[in-house]
Motif scaffolding. Structure first.
Motif, PDB file in Angstrom:
ATOM      1  N   GLU A 161       0.843  -1.197   0.000  1.00  0.00           N
ATOM      2  CA  GLU A 161       0.000   0.000   0.000  1.00  0.00           C
ATOM      3  C   GLU A 161       0.877   1.246   0.000  1.00  0.00           C
ATOM      4  OE1 GLU A 161       0.746  -1.084   4.302  1.00  0.00           O
ATOM      5  OE2 GLU A 161       0.180  -2.172   2.490  1.00  0.00           O
ATOM      6  N   PRO A 162       0.306   2.416  -0.308  1.00  0.00           N
ATOM      7  CA  PRO A 162       1.132   3.628  -0.400  1.00  0.00           C
ATOM      8  C   PRO A 162       1.891   3.919   0.889  1.00  0.00           C
ATOM      9  CG  PRO A 162      -1.048   4.014  -1.300  1.00  0.00           C
ATOM     10  CD  PRO A 162      -1.102   2.669  -0.635  1.00  0.00           C
ATOM     11  N   TYR A 163       3.070   4.518   0.723  1.00  0.00           N
ATOM     12  CA  TYR A 163       3.832   5.008   1.873  1.00  0.00           C
ATOM     13  C   TYR A 163       3.234   6.341   2.318  1.00  0.00           C
ATOM     14  CZ  TYR A 163       7.719   1.785   0.754  1.00  0.00           C
ATOM     15  OH  TYR A 163       8.488   0.685   0.528  1.00  0.00           O
ATOM     16  N   VAL A 164       2.997   6.475   3.609  1.00  0.00           N
ATOM     17  CA  VAL A 164       2.593   7.757   4.169  1.00  0.00           C
ATOM     18  C   VAL A 164       3.851   8.410   4.735  1.00  0.00           C
ATOM     19  CG1 VAL A 164       1.198   8.949   5.896  1.00  0.00           C
ATOM     20  CG2 VAL A 164       0.277   6.946   4.695  1.00  0.00           C
ATOM     21  N   ILE A 165       4.252   9.521   4.112  1.00  0.00           N
ATOM     22  CA  ILE A 165       5.482  10.211   4.509  1.00  0.00           C
ATOM     23  C   ILE A 165       5.090  11.479   5.257  1.00  0.00           C
ATOM     24  CG2 ILE A 165       7.643  11.210   3.724  1.00  0.00           C
ATOM     25  CD1 ILE A 165       7.256   8.159   3.189  1.00  0.00           C
ATOM     26  N   THR A 166       5.546  11.575   6.490  1.00  0.00           N
ATOM     27  CA  THR A 166       5.170  12.710   7.333  1.00  0.00           C
ATOM     28  C   THR A 166       6.258  13.780   7.341  1.00  0.00           C
ATOM     29  OG1 THR A 166       6.187  11.756   9.318  1.00  0.00           O
ATOM     30  CG2 THR A 166       3.887  11.153   8.856  1.00  0.00           C
ATOM     31  N   MET A 167       5.843  14.989   7.716  1.00  0.00           N
ATOM     32  CA  MET A 167       6.821  16.067   7.857  1.00  0.00           C
ATOM     33  C   MET A 167       7.823  15.725   8.952  1.00  0.00           C
ATOM     34  SD  MET A 167       7.648  18.790   6.350  1.00  0.00           S
ATOM     35  CE  MET A 167       8.859  20.085   6.559  1.00  0.00           C
ATOM     36  N   ARG A 168       7.364  15.024   9.985  1.00  0.00           N
ATOM     37  CA  ARG A 168       8.287  14.620  11.051  1.00  0.00           C
ATOM     38  C   ARG A 168       9.387  13.718  10.499  1.00  0.00           C
ATOM     39  NH1 ARG A 168       8.331  10.231  15.210  1.00  0.00           N
ATOM     40  NH2 ARG A 168       9.753  10.976  16.828  1.00  0.00           N
ATOM     41  N   MET A 169       9.022  12.794   9.586  1.00  0.00           N
ATOM     42  CA  MET A 169      10.034  11.919   9.013  1.00  0.00           C
ATOM     43  C   MET A 169      11.070  12.725   8.222  1.00  0.00           C
ATOM     44  SD  MET A 169       9.727   8.646   6.415  1.00  0.00           S
ATOM     45  CE  MET A 169       8.761   7.652   7.532  1.00  0.00           C
ATOM     46  N   ILE A 170      10.599  13.701   7.462  1.00  0.00           N
ATOM     47  CA  ILE A 170      11.510  14.536   6.680  1.00  0.00           C
ATOM     48  C   ILE A 170      12.437  15.324   7.609  1.00  0.00           C
ATOM     49  CG2 ILE A 170      11.681  16.473   5.073  1.00  0.00           C
ATOM     50  CD1 ILE A 170      10.686  13.894   3.748  1.00  0.00           C
ATOM     51  N   GLU A 171      11.866  15.981   8.599  1.00  0.00           N
ATOM     52  CA  GLU A 171      12.671  16.825   9.491  1.00  0.00           C
ATOM     53  C   GLU A 171      13.628  15.987  10.328  1.00  0.00           C
ATOM     54  OE1 GLU A 171       9.591  18.932  11.523  1.00  0.00           O
ATOM     55  OE2 GLU A 171       9.590  20.596  10.068  1.00  0.00           O
ATOM     56  N   ASP A 172      13.165  14.849  10.806  1.00  0.00           N
ATOM     57  CA  ASP A 172      14.038  13.965  11.576  1.00  0.00           C
ATOM     58  C   ASP A 172      15.150  13.398  10.698  1.00  0.00           C
ATOM     59  OD1 ASP A 172      14.474  11.982  14.022  1.00  0.00           O
ATOM     60  OD2 ASP A 172      14.455  10.788  12.194  1.00  0.00           O
ATOM     61  N   GLY A 173      14.819  13.063   9.456  1.00  0.00           N
ATOM     62  CA  GLY A 173      15.837  12.548   8.549  1.00  0.00           C
ATOM     63  C   GLY A 173      17.000  13.505   8.405  1.00  0.00           C
ATOM     64  N   ARG A 174      16.713  14.804   8.422  1.00  0.00           N
ATOM     65  CA  ARG A 174      17.767  15.817   8.291  1.00  0.00           C
ATOM     66  C   ARG A 174      18.719  15.808   9.484  1.00  0.00           C
ATOM     67  NH1 ARG A 174      13.355  20.084   6.020  1.00  0.00           N
ATOM     68  NH2 ARG A 174      13.524  19.466   3.812  1.00  0.00           N
ATOM     69  N   GLN A 175      18.261  15.281  10.607  1.00  0.00           N
ATOM     70  CA  GLN A 175      19.118  15.192  11.782  1.00  0.00           C
ATOM     71  C   GLN A 175      19.963  13.929  11.780  1.00  0.00           C
ATOM     72  OE1 GLN A 175      19.109  17.943  13.734  1.00  0.00           O
ATOM     73  NE2 GLN A 175      17.601  18.630  12.215  1.00  0.00           N
ATOM     74  N   ASN A 176      19.731  13.055  10.792  1.00  0.00           N
ATOM     75  CA  ASN A 176      20.413  11.762  10.766  1.00  0.00           C
ATOM     76  C   ASN A 176      21.106  11.470   9.439  1.00  0.00           C
ATOM     77  OD1 ASN A 176      19.691  10.248  13.407  1.00  0.00           O
ATOM     78  ND2 ASN A 176      17.747  11.160  12.763  1.00  0.00           N
ATOM     79  N   LEU A 177      21.384  12.507   8.657  1.00  0.00           N
ATOM     80  CA  LEU A 177      22.048  12.321   7.368  1.00  0.00           C
ATOM     81  C   LEU A 177      23.472  11.801   7.561  1.00  0.00           C
ATOM     82  CD1 LEU A 177      20.857  15.625   5.648  1.00  0.00           C
ATOM     83  CD2 LEU A 177      19.844  13.343   5.437  1.00  0.00           C
ATOM     84  N   VAL A 178      23.897  10.907   6.678  1.00  0.00           N
ATOM     85  CA  VAL A 178      25.243  10.318   6.811  1.00  0.00           C
ATOM     86  C   VAL A 178      26.155  10.621   5.630  1.00  0.00           C
ATOM     87  CG1 VAL A 178      24.505   8.449   8.326  1.00  0.00           C
ATOM     88  CG2 VAL A 178      24.438   8.115   5.837  1.00  0.00           C
ATOM     89  N   LEU A 179      25.610  11.234   4.579  1.00  0.00           N
ATOM     90  CA  LEU A 179      26.416  11.515   3.395  1.00  0.00           C
ATOM     91  C   LEU A 179      26.881  12.968   3.323  1.00  0.00           C
ATOM     92  CD1 LEU A 179      24.456   9.500   0.668  1.00  0.00           C
ATOM     93  CD2 LEU A 179      26.512   8.817   1.921  1.00  0.00           C
ATOM     94  N   ARG A 180      26.675  13.712   4.418  1.00  0.00           N
ATOM     95  CA  ARG A 180      27.075  15.124   4.433  1.00  0.00           C
ATOM     96  C   ARG A 180      28.311  15.381   5.286  1.00  0.00           C
ATOM     97  NH1 ARG A 180      22.271  13.966   1.834  1.00  0.00           N
ATOM     98  NH2 ARG A 180      21.341  15.858   0.979  1.00  0.00           N
ATOM     99  N   GLY A 181      28.694  14.424   6.087  1.00  0.00           N
ATOM    100  CA  GLY A 181      29.851  14.580   6.956  1.00  0.00           C
ATOM    101  C   GLY A 181      30.693  13.319   6.948  1.00  0.00           C
ATOM    102  N   ALA A 182      31.691  13.285   7.796  1.00  0.00           N
ATOM    103  CA  ALA A 182      32.607  12.137   7.835  1.00  0.00           C
ATOM    104  C   ALA A 182      31.836  10.854   8.118  1.00  0.00           C
ATOM    105  CB  ALA A 182      33.673  12.362   8.896  1.00  0.00           C
ATOM    106  N   LEU A 183      32.185   9.815   7.374  1.00  0.00           N
ATOM    107  CA  LEU A 183      31.566   8.501   7.560  1.00  0.00           C
ATOM    108  C   LEU A 183      32.675   7.468   7.542  1.00  0.00           C
ATOM    109  CD1 LEU A 183      29.030   6.762   7.822  1.00  0.00           C
ATOM    110  CD2 LEU A 183      28.878   6.728   5.319  1.00  0.00           C
ATOM    111  N   ASP A 184      33.145   7.121   8.711  1.00  0.00           N
ATOM    112  CA  ASP A 184      34.252   6.187   8.845  1.00  0.00           C
ATOM    113  C   ASP A 184      33.726   4.780   9.084  1.00  0.00           C
ATOM    114  OD1 ASP A 184      36.268   8.176   8.610  1.00  0.00           O
ATOM    115  OD2 ASP A 184      35.933   8.746  10.709  1.00  0.00           O
ATOM    116  N   LEU A 185      34.179   3.858   8.262  1.00  0.00           N
ATOM    117  CA  LEU A 185      33.791   2.454   8.376  1.00  0.00           C
ATOM    118  C   LEU A 185      35.067   1.619   8.506  1.00  0.00           C
ATOM    119  CD1 LEU A 185      31.063   2.415   5.558  1.00  0.00           C
ATOM    120  CD2 LEU A 185      30.747   2.871   8.003  1.00  0.00           C
ATOM    121  N   PRO A 186      35.609   1.524   9.729  1.00  0.00           N
ATOM    122  CA  PRO A 186      36.922   0.907   9.934  1.00  0.00           C
ATOM    123  C   PRO A 186      36.881  -0.611  10.058  1.00  0.00           C
ATOM    124  CG  PRO A 186      36.120   1.763  12.005  1.00  0.00           C
ATOM    125  CD  PRO A 186      35.073   2.119  10.979  1.00  0.00           C
TER     126      PRO A 186
END
Length: 249
Positions: A161-186
């Motif tokens: 069924e369709p995905y319901v995408i909320t504004m909270r998901m969008i705003e929270d996603g911005r607090q958890n981005l991983v491709l904008r800063g250092a990403l070390d996978l040692p």
């Protein structure tokens, strides 16, 4: 079939899980958006681990599967909290983290907070930062306005069924981005990606490979494989990737 167990998280959520005891490292499977722990890939990998006598954990994020909560109330940060709670409460020692789609993003978030626990990582059609680079970037002015006024939009899905995408998901996603800063996978990392995937592009996979830093990272592009990545050939490739990061391939 083994009965489902449940874990109460520090946030008061009730997570459904199945844990197989065995030798380490423990394989932890992190599922995709609106997926549950009964999917083809995770059930197959669990059986494979059991046959090897290897410890394995699968669970449902809140708002998914048998866990408490509503999907429409959740967001990336909530599911990251769920992942941390499950890993801390239900596993000891080193981990092999296998993340599918949104679970790939969750695997990367886990690596940022406890890299010392991770012995290896395999992602399958990893979708880091998709709330920003996929959803928000493609939303029309009308959809963005709906997020402001109604608080959500509905997006069609090829799988359910369709995905319901909320504004909270969008705003929270911005607090958890991983491709904008250092990403070390040692630790050893294997990124798996199908070229016929219509949900996650090969460009995303290449961007992740180029952005992350680590001593042993490889991207395997599988011609013709789609987002499900769950036919017999793909399942064998997942097994091989896990063996590879374990140093057994």
């Amino acid at each position: 079939m083994a009965a489902t167990d449940f874990l109460e998280t520090p946030q008061g959520r009730r997570l459904a899980y199945h844990k197989t005891e065995g030798a380490g490292p423990t394989i932890v499977f992190l599922g995709g958006l609106k997926s549950d722990m009964e999917g083809t890939k995770v059930v197959h990998l669990e059986a494979w681990a059991q046959a090897r006598g290897q410890s394995f954990l699968r669970f449902d994020y809140s708002g998914h599967g048998e866990s408490s909560g509503a999907f429409t109330k959740g967001c990336i940060g909530d599911w990251h909290q769920d992942t941390l709670a499950a890993v801390k409460a239900l596993t000891d020692g080193p981990l092999i983290v296998v993340g599918s789609s949104m679970g790939g993003w969750q695997a990367l978030l886990l690596a940022k907070v406890m890299p010392e626990r991770i012995a290896g990582m395999v992602t399958i059609a990893a979708a880091p930062d998709f709330t920003e680079d996929g959803y928000w970037a493609s939303f029309s002015d009308e959809q963005k306005a709906a997020l402001d006024t109604v608080g959500h939009v509905e997006l069609p899905s090829d799988y359910m069924e369709p995905y319901v995408i909320t504004m909270r998901m969008i705003e929270d996603g911005r607090q958890n981005l991983v491709l904008r800063g250092a990403l070390d996978l040692p630790f050893p990392v294997r990124f798996l990606q199908g070229t016929a995937d219509t949900a996650v592009s090969t460009e995303t996979a290449v961007r992740l490979l180029e952005h992350a830093a680590g001593p042993d990272m490889r991207l395997l592009l599988v011609k013709g494989a789609d987002h499900r990545f769950s036919d017999e050939k793909c399942l064998r490739l997942i097994e091989t990737a896990v063996l590879d990061v374990l140093g057994e391939a």
